[in-house]
Write a protein that holds these residues in place. Structure first.
Motif, PDB file in Angstrom:
ATOM      1  N   ASN A  84     -37.640 -47.386   8.572  1.00  0.00           N
ATOM      2  CA  ASN A  84     -39.108 -48.084   9.052  1.00  0.00           C
ATOM      3  C   ASN A  84     -39.440 -49.076   7.865  1.00  0.00           C
ATOM      4  O   ASN A  84     -39.786 -50.303   8.463  1.00  0.00           O
ATOM      5  N   THR A  93     -35.577 -42.057   7.128  1.00  0.00           N
ATOM      6  CA  THR A  93     -36.647 -42.612   8.183  1.00  0.00           C
ATOM      7  C   THR A  93     -37.502 -43.455   7.730  1.00  0.00           C
ATOM      8  O   THR A  93     -37.832 -44.701   8.161  1.00  0.00           O
ATOM      9  N   ARG A  94     -38.164 -43.457   6.281  1.00  0.00           N
ATOM     10  CA  ARG A  94     -38.870 -44.114   5.570  1.00  0.00           C
ATOM     11  C   ARG A  94     -38.168 -45.597   5.396  1.00  0.00           C
ATOM     12  O   ARG A  94     -38.706 -46.533   5.411  1.00  0.00           O
ATOM     13  N   VAL A 130     -38.345 -33.358  12.583  1.00  0.00           N
ATOM     14  CA  VAL A 130     -37.250 -33.291  13.396  1.00  0.00           C
ATOM     15  C   VAL A 130     -37.324 -32.623  14.865  1.00  0.00           C
ATOM     16  O   VAL A 130     -38.175 -31.797  15.029  1.00  0.00           O
ATOM     17  N   LEU A 162     -33.420 -31.992   5.305  1.00  0.00           N
ATOM     18  CA  LEU A 162     -34.263 -32.558   6.256  1.00  0.00           C
ATOM     19  C   LEU A 162     -35.184 -33.493   5.469  1.00  0.00           C
ATOM     20  O   LEU A 162     -35.757 -34.355   6.094  1.00  0.00           O
ATOM     21  N   LYS A 203     -44.183 -41.646  13.664  1.00  0.00           N
ATOM     22  CA  LYS A 203     -43.300 -42.857  13.120  1.00  0.00           C
ATOM     23  C   LYS A 203     -42.199 -41.902  12.212  1.00  0.00           C
ATOM     24  O   LYS A 203     -41.090 -42.707  11.944  1.00  0.00           O
ATOM     25  N   MET A 204     -42.424 -40.835  11.866  1.00  0.00           N
ATOM     26  CA  MET A 204     -41.313 -40.398  11.052  1.00  0.00           C
ATOM     27  C   MET A 204     -40.473 -39.224  11.936  1.00  0.00           C
ATOM     28  O   MET A 204     -39.619 -38.510  11.353  1.00  0.00           O
ATOM     29  N   ALA A 205     -40.505 -39.194  13.140  1.00  0.00           N
ATOM     30  CA  ALA A 205     -40.021 -38.203  13.917  1.00  0.00           C
ATOM     31  C   ALA A 205     -38.455 -38.699  14.236  1.00  0.00           C
ATOM     32  O   ALA A 205     -38.287 -39.670  14.089  1.00  0.00           O
ATOM     33  N   ARG A 206     -37.394 -37.621  14.244  1.00  0.00           N
ATOM     34  CA  ARG A 206     -36.097 -38.167  14.446  1.00  0.00           C
ATOM     35  C   ARG A 206     -35.508 -37.363  15.500  1.00  0.00           C
ATOM     36  O   ARG A 206     -35.811 -36.055  15.775  1.00  0.00           O
ATOM     37  N   LEU A 243     -33.423 -36.747   5.419  1.00  0.00           N
ATOM     38  CA  LEU A 243     -33.942 -37.534   6.620  1.00  0.00           C
ATOM     39  C   LEU A 243     -35.231 -37.803   6.706  1.00  0.00           C
ATOM     40  O   LEU A 243     -35.147 -39.154   7.198  1.00  0.00           O
ATOM     41  N   GLU A 244     -36.197 -37.373   6.202  1.00  0.00           N
ATOM     42  CA  GLU A 244     -37.464 -37.968   5.625  1.00  0.00           C
ATOM     43  C   GLU A 244     -37.328 -39.451   5.042  1.00  0.00           C
ATOM     44  O   GLU A 244     -37.844 -40.416   5.565  1.00  0.00           O
TER      45      GLU A 244
END
Lengths: 267, 80
Positions: free
Chosen positions: B52, B48-49, A118, B41, A137-140, B44-45
């Motif tokens: 992607n 994102t996965r 984060v 959180l 690549k996992m950043a937001r 959110l991971e």
């Protein structure tokens, strides 16, 4: 001071590269203690600049670079302090934070944010003060402030406006949504994408490249391409302080702090 | 174009891998917060996965109120 270890962060200078590591559970929330240590850091940065090429900002916390301002501390202070004193204190905090961000923004060395996980609110603003953002690549990235009835207060909008197109900024700000590193890279916010867990290594490789250049030329180039949006930064403080007086803000903070919602970070 | 079933299957596989749970132990109806014991959180991971993997953007406000894999897959399906 070439090395320092505090409660919130630490730094170390080595071979012309200064590395600051945010390291405070759960996700490097930034409150009064972190601000105090950041102020110490900018004094050190100023003193070390003549012998420094690059400065890396990273996080040792698994969850990410920083979740932003310490909202729990803000809420606690608002609850115990007389109203007038609270608002005076909040303005002083903002002024101090702006001095820190402006010092990082204008530092004569090249600043690199190595981001993972984060990078929200104030954490995002810290990354934006840097010259180059390297993100895994996992950043937001997100500015969730509107859900509290606020705007970003540590220079976020003026610095975003300096770097990016307004349509993306409006989407980010007015929806409060978070965007992935891939999207941030596509719009030009993130300069370099790193594989998962590799942002610091990529930032170090970038710092190594920067070490090769003449310090005078490097500083002149930076000054030329990165003017500080002083007027807008001042205006931001005024708007933030004005909004902070609205009852919606305390209601929003209360909701966040007392939330049992599984996703309190989501707008 | 993937079907909703295919998308759901890929979501389940991805969640098992990311959170290190036995493949096949998750079902479309599972509440992922409860079943995986994750917080915001970590959600959110997962987002994102998923972004992607599927090459999409799924605004996190669209995940508000969503807690089961099938609904999550359905939201993804609208962005494919």
């Amino acid at each position: 001071m070439k090395a320092f270890t505090g409660a919130m962060l630490r730094w170390e200078w080595r071979d012309r590269v200064l590395e600051l590591t945010l390291d405070h559970e759960p996700a490097n929330e930034i409150g009064l203690a972190a601000l105090g240590e950041l102020e110490k850091f900018i004094t050190a940065l100023d003193a070390l600049s003549p012998d420094t090429s690059a400065c890396i900002f990273a996080s040792a916390q698994r969850r990410g670079f920083s979740a932003g301002a310490d909202l729990r501390e803000l809420y606690r202070l608002a609850a115990v302090m007389p109203e007038k004193e609270f608002h005076t204190g909040a303005r002083e905090f903002l002024e101090r934070m702006h001095r820190v961000m402006n010092a990082i923004d204008a530092a004569p060395v090249v600043t690199i944010a190595a981001v993972h996980g984060v990078c929200f609110g104030g954490g995002f603003e810290l990354a934006l003060a840097c010259d180059i953002i390297v993100a895994d690549k996992m950043a937001r990235f997100a500015f969730p402030e509107l859900r509290l009835g606020l705007i970003p207060g540590w220079g976020g909008i003026p610095r975003l406006k300096r770097d990016l197109g307004n349509a993306f900024i409006r989407d980010l700000l007015l929806t409060g949504r978070s965007v992935s590193a891939a999207r941030a890279h596509a719009v030009g916010l993130v300069a370099q994408l790193a594989a998962e867990g590799e942002s610091l290594r990529v930032a170090r490789a970038t710092a190594e490249q920067i070490r090769k250049f003449d310090p005078g030329a490097r500083a002149a180039a930076k000054k030329f391409v990165k003017p500080i949006p002083c007027e807008e930064l001042r205006r931001e403080i005024e708007i933030f302080c004005e909004l902070l007086r609205q009852p919606a803000v305390m209601a929003g903070l209360k909701k966040f702090v007392e939330s049992t919602d599984a996703m309190p970070y989501l707008p | 174009m993937r079907t909703l079933e295919q998308t759901t299957k890929e979501v389940l596989e991805l969640a098992s891998r990311h959170f290190n749970v036995q493949p096949g132990s998750l079902t479309p109806e599972d509440d992922f917060f409860k079943k995986l014991g994750i917080d915001s959180l970590q959600a959110l991971e997962l987002l994102t996965r998923l972004e992607n993997h599927f090459g999409i953007e799924l605004p996190d406000y669209e995940m508000q109120g969503v807690s089961d894999f099938r609904t999550l897959a359905d939201r993804i399906q609208t962005r494919l």
